[in-house]
Design a protein around this motif. Structure first.
Motif, PDB file in Angstrom:
ATOM      1  N   ALA A   1     -37.974  15.774 -44.852  1.00  0.00           N
ATOM      2  CA  ALA A   1     -36.338  16.236 -44.668  1.00  0.00           C
ATOM      3  C   ALA A   1     -36.010  16.975 -45.453  1.00  0.00           C
ATOM      4  O   ALA A   1     -36.651  17.175 -47.090  1.00  0.00           O
ATOM      5  CB  ALA A   1     -35.991  14.359 -45.176  1.00  0.00           C
ATOM      6  N   PRO A   2     -34.902  17.135 -45.686  1.00  0.00           N
ATOM      7  CA  PRO A   2     -34.941  18.574 -46.748  1.00  0.00           C
ATOM      8  C   PRO A   2     -34.394  17.654 -47.805  1.00  0.00           C
ATOM      9  O   PRO A   2     -33.746  16.268 -48.270  1.00  0.00           O
ATOM     10  CB  PRO A   2     -33.491  19.110 -46.082  1.00  0.00           C
ATOM     11  CG  PRO A   2     -32.733  17.730 -45.106  1.00  0.00           C
ATOM     12  CD  PRO A   2     -34.729  17.421 -44.529  1.00  0.00           C
ATOM     13  N   HIS A   3     -34.315  18.770 -49.396  1.00  0.00           N
ATOM     14  CA  HIS A   3     -33.868  17.426 -50.566  1.00  0.00           C
ATOM     15  C   HIS A   3     -35.187  16.610 -51.186  1.00  0.00           C
ATOM     16  O   HIS A   3     -35.000  16.438 -52.307  1.00  0.00           O
ATOM     17  CB  HIS A   3     -32.628  17.215 -50.596  1.00  0.00           C
ATOM     18  CG  HIS A   3     -31.402  18.029 -50.177  1.00  0.00           C
ATOM     19  ND1 HIS A   3     -31.137  19.172 -50.831  1.00  0.00           N
ATOM     20  CD2 HIS A   3     -30.817  17.562 -48.659  1.00  0.00           C
ATOM     21  CE1 HIS A   3     -30.376  19.854 -49.885  1.00  0.00           C
ATOM     22  NE2 HIS A   3     -30.096  18.780 -48.816  1.00  0.00           N
ATOM     23  N   VAL A   4     -35.651  16.257 -49.762  1.00  0.00           N
ATOM     24  CA  VAL A   4     -36.349  15.052 -50.707  1.00  0.00           C
ATOM     25  C   VAL A   4     -38.389  15.666 -50.841  1.00  0.00           C
ATOM     26  O   VAL A   4     -38.147  16.834 -50.254  1.00  0.00           O
ATOM     27  CB  VAL A   4     -37.160  14.025 -49.529  1.00  0.00           C
ATOM     28  CG1 VAL A   4     -37.622  13.188 -49.690  1.00  0.00           C
ATOM     29  CG2 VAL A   4     -35.556  13.667 -48.789  1.00  0.00           C
ATOM     30  N   THR A   5     -38.609  15.265 -52.047  1.00  0.00           N
ATOM     31  CA  THR A   5     -39.425  15.618 -52.955  1.00  0.00           C
ATOM     32  C   THR A   5     -40.756  15.077 -52.355  1.00  0.00           C
ATOM     33  O   THR A   5     -41.881  15.568 -52.025  1.00  0.00           O
ATOM     34  CB  THR A   5     -39.934  15.980 -54.516  1.00  0.00           C
ATOM     35  OG1 THR A   5     -39.215  15.127 -54.999  1.00  0.00           O
ATOM     36  CG2 THR A   5     -38.836  17.157 -54.454  1.00  0.00           C
ATOM     37  N   SER A   6     -40.559  13.384 -52.705  1.00  0.00           N
ATOM     38  CA  SER A   6     -41.754  12.287 -52.725  1.00  0.00           C
ATOM     39  C   SER A   6     -40.483  11.428 -51.874  1.00  0.00           C
ATOM     40  O   SER A   6     -39.512  10.724 -51.857  1.00  0.00           O
ATOM     41  CB  SER A   6     -42.371  11.995 -53.704  1.00  0.00           C
ATOM     42  OG  SER A   6     -41.001  10.885 -54.737  1.00  0.00           O
ATOM     43  N   ALA A   7     -41.164  10.034 -51.011  1.00  0.00           N
ATOM     44  CA  ALA A   7     -40.901   9.251 -50.451  1.00  0.00           C
ATOM     45  C   ALA A   7     -42.088   7.956 -50.215  1.00  0.00           C
ATOM     46  O   ALA A   7     -43.351   8.601 -49.996  1.00  0.00           O
ATOM     47  CB  ALA A   7     -40.717   9.222 -49.657  1.00  0.00           C
ATOM     48  N   ALA A   8     -41.315   6.757 -51.022  1.00  0.00           N
ATOM     49  CA  ALA A   8     -42.992   5.750 -50.867  1.00  0.00           C
ATOM     50  C   ALA A   8     -42.167   4.575 -50.829  1.00  0.00           C
ATOM     51  O   ALA A   8     -40.794   4.173 -51.431  1.00  0.00           O
ATOM     52  CB  ALA A   8     -42.995   5.419 -52.567  1.00  0.00           C
ATOM     53  N   PRO A   9     -42.216   3.391 -49.718  1.00  0.00           N
ATOM     54  CA  PRO A   9     -41.977   1.962 -49.356  1.00  0.00           C
ATOM     55  C   PRO A   9     -41.959   1.458 -50.900  1.00  0.00           C
ATOM     56  O   PRO A   9     -42.795   1.320 -51.445  1.00  0.00           O
ATOM     57  CB  PRO A   9     -42.568   1.454 -48.505  1.00  0.00           C
ATOM     58  CG  PRO A   9     -43.699   3.096 -47.833  1.00  0.00           C
ATOM     59  CD  PRO A   9     -43.816   3.967 -48.870  1.00  0.00           C
ATOM     60  N   MET A  10     -40.022   0.430 -50.922  1.00  0.00           N
ATOM     61  CA  MET A  10     -40.232  -0.285 -52.119  1.00  0.00           C
ATOM     62  C   MET A  10     -40.871  -1.283 -51.706  1.00  0.00           C
ATOM     63  O   MET A  10     -40.806  -2.429 -50.509  1.00  0.00           O
ATOM     64  CB  MET A  10     -39.033  -0.411 -52.261  1.00  0.00           C
ATOM     65  CG  MET A  10     -38.351  -0.990 -53.431  1.00  0.00           C
ATOM     66  SD  MET A  10     -36.907  -2.049 -53.540  1.00  0.00           S
ATOM     67  CE  MET A  10     -36.281   0.304 -54.486  1.00  0.00           C
ATOM     68  N   THR A  11     -41.939  -1.749 -52.086  1.00  0.00           N
ATOM     69  CA  THR A  11     -42.240  -3.194 -52.534  1.00  0.00           C
ATOM     70  C   THR A  11     -41.965  -4.000 -52.698  1.00  0.00           C
ATOM     71  O   THR A  11     -40.707  -4.150 -53.804  1.00  0.00           O
ATOM     72  CB  THR A  11     -43.567  -3.186 -53.506  1.00  0.00           C
ATOM     73  OG1 THR A  11     -43.612  -2.833 -54.989  1.00  0.00           O
ATOM     74  CG2 THR A  11     -44.760  -1.909 -52.518  1.00  0.00           C
ATOM     75  N   ALA A  12     -42.336  -5.558 -52.739  1.00  0.00           N
ATOM     76  CA  ALA A  12     -41.781  -6.527 -53.562  1.00  0.00           C
ATOM     77  C   ALA A  12     -41.733  -6.770 -54.960  1.00  0.00           C
ATOM     78  O   ALA A  12     -41.208  -7.012 -54.793  1.00  0.00           O
ATOM     79  CB  ALA A  12     -42.486  -7.764 -52.749  1.00  0.00           C
ATOM     80  N   GLY A  13     -43.156  -6.493 -55.219  1.00  0.00           N
ATOM     81  CA  GLY A  13     -42.684  -6.480 -56.838  1.00  0.00           C
ATOM     82  C   GLY A  13     -41.946  -5.283 -57.561  1.00  0.00           C
ATOM     83  O   GLY A  13     -41.064  -5.855 -58.363  1.00  0.00           O
ATOM     84  N   ARG A  14     -42.024  -4.280 -57.221  1.00  0.00           N
ATOM     85  CA  ARG A  14     -40.627  -2.868 -57.142  1.00  0.00           C
ATOM     86  C   ARG A  14     -39.806  -3.764 -57.656  1.00  0.00           C
ATOM     87  O   ARG A  14     -38.683  -3.488 -58.305  1.00  0.00           O
ATOM     88  CB  ARG A  14     -41.661  -2.301 -56.351  1.00  0.00           C
ATOM     89  CG  ARG A  14     -39.860  -1.462 -56.621  1.00  0.00           C
ATOM     90  CD  ARG A  14     -40.494  -0.339 -58.688  1.00  0.00           C
ATOM     91  NE  ARG A  14     -39.041   0.766 -58.194  1.00  0.00           N
ATOM     92  CZ  ARG A  14     -39.046   1.091 -59.186  1.00  0.00           C
ATOM     93  NH1 ARG A  14     -39.020   1.173 -60.650  1.00  0.00           N
ATOM     94  NH2 ARG A  14     -37.931   2.656 -59.455  1.00  0.00           N
ATOM     95  N   ALA A  15     -39.052  -4.010 -55.547  1.00  0.00           N
ATOM     96  CA  ALA A  15     -37.856  -4.610 -55.902  1.00  0.00           C
ATOM     97  C   ALA A  15     -37.523  -6.001 -56.736  1.00  0.00           C
ATOM     98  O   ALA A  15     -36.648  -5.943 -57.351  1.00  0.00           O
ATOM     99  CB  ALA A  15     -37.889  -5.005 -54.657  1.00  0.00           C
ATOM    100  N   ALA A  16     -38.603  -6.884 -56.740  1.00  0.00           N
ATOM    101  CA  ALA A  16     -38.001  -7.905 -57.985  1.00  0.00           C
ATOM    102  C   ALA A  16     -38.152  -7.597 -59.247  1.00  0.00           C
ATOM    103  O   ALA A  16     -37.233  -8.183 -59.928  1.00  0.00           O
ATOM    104  CB  ALA A  16     -39.869  -8.686 -57.683  1.00  0.00           C
TER     105      ALA A  16
END
Length: 286
Positions: free
Chosen positions: A71-86
């Protein structure tokens, strides 16, 4: 002192040097605050979250990750984990949140490359996801919350604060230089008796004060640079003298360059005003 700087008095020199040091230090601090504010705003603009709406389940997340990879403009992507969201929710609410109680997340954190203000970053990413068969929305950092719009206010406050402080130091230099004219009052009287005009008399005293202010400003500027380097070495772990050359921009040194010039101008103006006043008194008495 006369052997080192002819005609320069200790008290005046170091008063002007202190004023220059304080003004230059305030300018360097304002530049540091400006750099931090710009970096914070850039980091805010470089972060966003993609919320996957369809398809459901792991297939939708996998398709979204595949689409975001190109995708344009995107340099990195990673799913948000439950620990990160918490952790994010705990930081926002101030209360600890157990990751095990988090619902099923369909969020992907993305890092964005710098883009022009005219670019529709969110629209381009949503279009790229749609081309990959994914319906999603892009959630960017809010403009009016979580520090949104704070950087411009901080930059303006730092800039005008440094300007006001430098003005105060200029007033100190102006007043201190008037003392030089007072100590040269006898010479002013003699020049007046010899027929020197007010402009000639005031100009001679002002030139002496301006030269003193220039040397004092250079000394104060050098001391401000040394103090700034020490603060950077202590405040930023791993910083060395070699890395400082890459960190410091030419514009960061503007306060140091302006300090000698500003001190010379303020000192010359103060001495000129006082010498002109004394010349006028001598002319009336004569």
């Amino acid at each position: 002192m006369r052997s080192g700087l002819l005609g320069v008095e200790r008290a005046l020199f170091w008063t002007l040097a202190f004023a220059a040091f304080a003004a230059a230090s305030a300018g360097l601090a304002a530049r540091a605050v400006d750099r931090v504010a710009v970096g914070y705003e850039q980091s805010r603009n470089a972060y966003a979250i993609v919320r996957v709406l369809a398809p459901d389940g792991p297939a939708g997340m996998a398709a979204a990750e595949t689409a975001l990879a190109s995708a344009p403009h995107v340099t990195s992507a990673a799913p948000m984990t439950a620990g990160r969201a918490a952790a994010l929710l705990s930081e926002a609410s101030g209360e600890p949140i157990d990751p095990e109680h988090m619902p099923d997340l369909r969020l992907i954190e993305i890092e964005l490359a710098p883009a022009s203000p005219q670019a529709d970053v969110a629209g381009d990413i949503v279009a790229a996801l749609a081309a990959g068969g994914v319906t999603a929305e892009v959630i960017a950092a809010p403009d009016g919350a979580s520090g949104g719009g704070l950087a411009p206010r901080v930059r303006n406050a730092a800039f005008w604060g440094a300007i006001v402080f430098a003005g105060m130091m200029a007033v100190i230099a102006w007043l201190a230089a008037r003392g030089l004219a007072a100590r040269r009052r006898e010479m002013v009287t003699v020049m007046c008796d010899l027929g020197a005009t007010r402009s000639q008399t005031a100009g001679r005293i002002a030139d002496e004060a301006a030269v003193t202010g220039l040397y004092a400003g250079l000394a104060g500027g050098v001391l401000a640079v040394i103090a700034g380097v020490i603060v950077l070495l202590l405040a930023i772990p791993g910083t060395t003298l070699n890395t400082l050359t890459a960190m410091i921009l030419p514009i960061d040194l503007v306060p140091v360059v302006a300090a000698p010039l500003g001190t010379a101008i303020a000192a010359g103006a103060g001495a000129r005003a006082a010498a002109g006043h004394f010349h006028g008194q001598a002319a009336r008495l004569g």
